[in-house]
Motif scaffolding. Sequence first.
Motif, PDB file in Angstrom:
ATOM      1  N   GLY A  31      -8.892  24.325   5.020  1.00  0.00           N
ATOM      2  CA  GLY A  31      -8.591  23.833   3.680  1.00  0.00           C
ATOM      3  C   GLY A  31      -8.929  22.365   3.500  1.00  0.00           C
ATOM      4  O   GLY A  31      -9.471  21.718   4.396  1.00  0.00           O
ATOM      5  N   SER A  32      -8.586  21.851   2.315  1.00  0.00           N
ATOM      6  CA  SER A  32      -8.897  20.465   1.957  1.00  0.00           C
ATOM      7  C   SER A  32      -7.674  19.771   1.382  1.00  0.00           C
ATOM      8  O   SER A  32      -6.791  20.414   0.789  1.00  0.00           O
ATOM      9  CB  SER A  32     -10.019  20.426   0.911  1.00  0.00           C
ATOM     10  OG  SER A  32     -11.214  20.972   1.412  1.00  0.00           O
ATOM     11  N   LEU A  33      -7.644  18.461   1.568  1.00  0.00           N
ATOM     12  CA  LEU A  33      -6.650  17.596   0.953  1.00  0.00           C
ATOM     13  C   LEU A  33      -7.329  16.276   0.614  1.00  0.00           C
ATOM     14  O   LEU A  33      -8.287  15.876   1.289  1.00  0.00           O
ATOM     15  CB  LEU A  33      -5.490  17.306   1.900  1.00  0.00           C
ATOM     16  CG  LEU A  33      -4.366  18.313   2.055  1.00  0.00           C
ATOM     17  CD1 LEU A  33      -3.376  17.820   3.111  1.00  0.00           C
ATOM     18  CD2 LEU A  33      -3.658  18.582   0.742  1.00  0.00           C
ATOM     19  N   ARG A  34      -6.812  15.606  -0.405  1.00  0.00           N
ATOM     20  CA  ARG A  34      -7.275  14.253  -0.689  1.00  0.00           C
ATOM     21  C   ARG A  34      -6.090  13.301  -0.660  1.00  0.00           C
ATOM     22  O   ARG A  34      -5.141  13.448  -1.437  1.00  0.00           O
ATOM     23  CB  ARG A  34      -7.983  14.154  -2.043  1.00  0.00           C
ATOM     24  CG  ARG A  34      -8.626  12.786  -2.248  1.00  0.00           C
ATOM     25  CD  ARG A  34      -9.384  12.662  -3.542  1.00  0.00           C
ATOM     26  NE  ARG A  34      -8.506  12.472  -4.688  1.00  0.00           N
ATOM     27  CZ  ARG A  34      -8.905  11.953  -5.851  1.00  0.00           C
ATOM     28  NH1 ARG A  34     -10.164  11.570  -5.999  1.00  0.00           N
ATOM     29  NH2 ARG A  34      -8.071  11.839  -6.853  1.00  0.00           N
ATOM     30  N   LEU A  35      -6.169  12.348   0.236  1.00  0.00           N
ATOM     31  CA  LEU A  35      -5.145  11.312   0.312  1.00  0.00           C
ATOM     32  C   LEU A  35      -5.537  10.147  -0.592  1.00  0.00           C
ATOM     33  O   LEU A  35      -6.720   9.825  -0.728  1.00  0.00           O
ATOM     34  CB  LEU A  35      -4.977  10.801   1.736  1.00  0.00           C
ATOM     35  CG  LEU A  35      -4.615  11.844   2.793  1.00  0.00           C
ATOM     36  CD1 LEU A  35      -4.431  11.148   4.147  1.00  0.00           C
ATOM     37  CD2 LEU A  35      -3.376  12.608   2.411  1.00  0.00           C
ATOM     38  N   LEU A  46       0.854  -1.178   0.000  1.00  0.00           N
ATOM     39  CA  LEU A  46       0.000   0.000   0.000  1.00  0.00           C
ATOM     40  C   LEU A  46       0.893   1.233   0.000  1.00  0.00           C
ATOM     41  O   LEU A  46       1.822   1.326   0.814  1.00  0.00           O
ATOM     42  CB  LEU A  46      -0.900   0.005   1.240  1.00  0.00           C
ATOM     43  CG  LEU A  46      -1.811  -1.219   1.422  1.00  0.00           C
ATOM     44  CD1 LEU A  46      -2.490  -1.181   2.785  1.00  0.00           C
ATOM     45  CD2 LEU A  46      -2.838  -1.295   0.305  1.00  0.00           C
ATOM     46  N   VAL A  47       0.617   2.169  -0.882  1.00  0.00           N
ATOM     47  CA  VAL A  47       1.443   3.370  -1.011  1.00  0.00           C
ATOM     48  C   VAL A  47       0.554   4.604  -0.965  1.00  0.00           C
ATOM     49  O   VAL A  47      -0.292   4.797  -1.848  1.00  0.00           O
ATOM     50  CB  VAL A  47       2.254   3.359  -2.315  1.00  0.00           C
ATOM     51  CG1 VAL A  47       3.100   4.628  -2.408  1.00  0.00           C
ATOM     52  CG2 VAL A  47       3.141   2.120  -2.391  1.00  0.00           C
ATOM     53  N   GLU A  48       0.778   5.435   0.065  1.00  0.00           N
ATOM     54  CA  GLU A  48      -0.015   6.651   0.231  1.00  0.00           C
ATOM     55  C   GLU A  48       0.592   7.812  -0.551  1.00  0.00           C
ATOM     56  O   GLU A  48       1.805   7.873  -0.771  1.00  0.00           O
ATOM     57  CB  GLU A  48      -0.097   7.060   1.708  1.00  0.00           C
ATOM     58  CG  GLU A  48      -0.727   6.043   2.623  1.00  0.00           C
ATOM     59  CD  GLU A  48       0.298   5.200   3.352  1.00  0.00           C
ATOM     60  OE1 GLU A  48      -0.019   4.651   4.431  1.00  0.00           O
ATOM     61  OE2 GLU A  48       1.437   5.087   2.847  1.00  0.00           O
ATOM     62  N   SER A  49      -0.262   8.744  -0.932  1.00  0.00           N
ATOM     63  CA  SER A  49       0.175   9.988  -1.569  1.00  0.00           C
ATOM     64  C   SER A  49      -0.864  11.063  -1.300  1.00  0.00           C
ATOM     65  O   SER A  49      -1.972  10.766  -0.843  1.00  0.00           O
ATOM     66  CB  SER A  49       0.372   9.798  -3.075  1.00  0.00           C
ATOM     67  OG  SER A  49      -0.845   9.442  -3.699  1.00  0.00           O
ATOM     68  N   GLY A  50      -0.484  12.317  -1.567  1.00  0.00           N
ATOM     69  CA  GLY A  50      -1.436  13.413  -1.454  1.00  0.00           C
ATOM     70  C   GLY A  50      -1.343  14.238  -0.194  1.00  0.00           C
ATOM     71  O   GLY A  50      -2.117  15.188  -0.027  1.00  0.00           O
ATOM     72  N   GLY A  51      -0.435  13.900   0.688  1.00  0.00           N
ATOM     73  CA  GLY A  51      -0.297  14.684   1.907  1.00  0.00           C
ATOM     74  C   GLY A  51       0.385  16.010   1.650  1.00  0.00           C
ATOM     75  O   GLY A  51       0.734  16.342   0.515  1.00  0.00           O
ATOM     76  N   GLY A  52       0.570  16.781   2.712  1.00  0.00           N
ATOM     77  CA  GLY A  52       1.247  18.058   2.568  1.00  0.00           C
ATOM     78  C   GLY A  52       0.809  19.057   3.620  1.00  0.00           C
ATOM     79  O   GLY A  52       0.254  18.690   4.655  1.00  0.00           O
ATOM     80  N   LEU A  53       1.077  20.312   3.321  1.00  0.00           N
ATOM     81  CA  LEU A  53       0.760  21.419   4.224  1.00  0.00           C
ATOM     82  C   LEU A  53      -0.479  22.152   3.721  1.00  0.00           C
ATOM     83  O   LEU A  53      -0.563  22.480   2.526  1.00  0.00           O
ATOM     84  CB  LEU A  53       1.957  22.373   4.277  1.00  0.00           C
ATOM     85  CG  LEU A  53       1.783  23.672   5.072  1.00  0.00           C
ATOM     86  CD1 LEU A  53       1.580  23.362   6.551  1.00  0.00           C
ATOM     87  CD2 LEU A  53       2.993  24.574   4.873  1.00  0.00           C
ATOM     88  N   VAL A  54      -1.408  22.402   4.619  1.00  0.00           N
ATOM     89  CA  VAL A  54      -2.641  23.091   4.252  1.00  0.00           C
ATOM     90  C   VAL A  54      -3.043  24.005   5.400  1.00  0.00           C
ATOM     91  O   VAL A  54      -2.738  23.728   6.565  1.00  0.00           O
ATOM     92  CB  VAL A  54      -3.752  22.068   3.923  1.00  0.00           C
ATOM     93  CG1 VAL A  54      -4.117  21.234   5.132  1.00  0.00           C
ATOM     94  CG2 VAL A  54      -4.974  22.747   3.334  1.00  0.00           C
ATOM     95  N   GLN A  71     -10.967  11.958   1.425  1.00  0.00           N
ATOM     96  CA  GLN A  71     -11.191  13.370   1.161  1.00  0.00           C
ATOM     97  C   GLN A  71     -11.352  14.078   2.498  1.00  0.00           C
ATOM     98  O   GLN A  71     -12.234  13.720   3.282  1.00  0.00           O
ATOM     99  CB  GLN A  71     -12.444  13.578   0.305  1.00  0.00           C
ATOM    100  CG  GLN A  71     -12.788  15.028   0.028  1.00  0.00           C
ATOM    101  CD  GLN A  71     -11.748  15.717  -0.832  1.00  0.00           C
ATOM    102  OE1 GLN A  71     -11.290  15.162  -1.834  1.00  0.00           O
ATOM    103  NE2 GLN A  71     -11.384  16.948  -0.470  1.00  0.00           N
ATOM    104  N   MET A  72     -10.493  15.045   2.742  1.00  0.00           N
ATOM    105  CA  MET A  72     -10.490  15.738   4.024  1.00  0.00           C
ATOM    106  C   MET A  72     -10.824  17.202   3.789  1.00  0.00           C
ATOM    107  O   MET A  72     -10.078  17.915   3.107  1.00  0.00           O
ATOM    108  CB  MET A  72      -9.116  15.603   4.693  1.00  0.00           C
ATOM    109  CG  MET A  72      -8.658  14.171   4.865  1.00  0.00           C
ATOM    110  SD  MET A  72      -7.108  14.017   5.781  1.00  0.00           S
ATOM    111  CE  MET A  72      -5.965  14.776   4.634  1.00  0.00           C
ATOM    112  N   ASN A  73     -11.960  17.622   4.318  1.00  0.00           N
ATOM    113  CA  ASN A  73     -12.408  19.013   4.194  1.00  0.00           C
ATOM    114  C   ASN A  73     -12.437  19.682   5.564  1.00  0.00           C
ATOM    115  O   ASN A  73     -12.405  19.009   6.594  1.00  0.00           O
ATOM    116  CB  ASN A  73     -13.799  19.060   3.573  1.00  0.00           C
ATOM    117  CG  ASN A  73     -13.838  18.474   2.173  1.00  0.00           C
ATOM    118  OD1 ASN A  73     -12.865  18.561   1.417  1.00  0.00           O
ATOM    119  ND2 ASN A  73     -14.962  17.877   1.814  1.00  0.00           N
TER     120      ASN A  73
END
Length: 116
Positions: free
Chosen positions: A16-20, A4-12, A81-83
């Motif tokens: 704000g929103s991010l999608r992992l 399993l390989v995660e992506s999409g993280g970061g600084l917000v 999906q993180m809102n």
Amino acid sequence: QVQLVESGGGLVQPGGSLRLSCAASMRIAMLYRMRWYRQALGTQRELVAEIGRGDYTFYADSVKGRFTISRDSAKNTLYLQMNSLKLEDTAVYFCNGDLGGVQQYWGQGIQVTVSA
């Protein structure tokens, strides 16, 4: 062995929103359940959201109404999906899955930082 390989993280910023994303090395339709966990510095790893067969989903109270877990079987990918992100959502997020037995499979984790 399931990878399993995660992506999409970061600084917000807060609000704000991010999608992992979590890409699996096998057909995710074969996985009994998949989950997102998170671990903030100095705390225990906690379950954030879970998805199973059919319409089954589960959310921790702290993210209910803000986060949405979903999967795309054609892409063998799990999403989160993180809102309306809050400072307290800052953590390393881990993808997890199982085939219905005791064996658990984990991604390497990805950092999400919510900061002004």
